[in-house]
Design an enzyme around this catalytic site. Structure first.
Site, PDB file in Angstrom:
ATOM      1  N   HIS A 176       0.787  -1.118   0.170  1.00  0.00           N
ATOM      2  CA  HIS A 176       0.242   0.125   0.155  1.00  0.00           C
ATOM      3  C   HIS A 176       1.097   1.090   0.004  1.00  0.00           C
ATOM      4  CE1 HIS A 176      -3.928  -1.831   0.292  1.00  0.00           C
ATOM      5  NE2 HIS A 176      -3.274  -3.061   1.098  1.00  0.00           N
ATOM      6  N   CYS A 235      -2.239   5.068  -4.162  1.00  0.00           N
ATOM      7  CA  CYS A 235      -2.780   3.321  -4.808  1.00  0.00           C
ATOM      8  C   CYS A 235      -3.862   3.099  -5.476  1.00  0.00           C
ATOM      9  CB  CYS A 235      -3.703   3.387  -3.045  1.00  0.00           C
ATOM     10  SG  CYS A 235      -3.305   1.204  -3.437  1.00  0.00           S
TER      11      CYS A 235
END
Length: 112
Positions: free
Chosen positions: A23, A35
């Site tokens: 992430h 992201c």
């Protein structure tokens, strides 16, 4: 950090696998543009390979991870289209990395 690993054939540089993991942690969940950008590019590439090249790409996906082994296509023109779309994905993620390098990295590895 998001790590994008492109596995290439050592002799012809074909992308034979890609894996995206992690992430970005650029912003909180639901507001993380890094992201979202990487996700859109990778999932969009898988969808484009199916729509444009007519290839059902085998892939696995779960939270913070997507991976696909790229089969060689018997029809060389289809294989070229698949590779073009994968190289396009690499360029797009590279563009994201240029701006947000603290949050995204691309690695290449080679196999025989």
């Amino acid at each position: 950090m998001i790590t994008v690993t492109l596995t290439r054939n050592g002799s012809d540089r074909r992308i034979v696998k890609f894996e995206v993991s992690g992430h970005a942690n650029y912003a909180k969940r639901g507001q993380d543009i890094v992201c979202a950008g990487v996700s859109a590019v990778t999932v969009g590439t898988v969808n484009s390979i199916e729509a444009v090249a007519g290839v059902n790409l085998p892939y696995s996906i779960r939270d913070g991870w997507v991976s696909s082994d790229i089969p060689t296509q018997a029809d060389s023109s289809v294989d070229e289209r698949v590779q073009l779309l994968l190289e396009s994905m690499a360029v797009m993620i590279g563009s994201i990395q240029e701006t947000y390098g603290k949050y995204v990295t691309i690695q290449e590895q080679f196999v025989q």
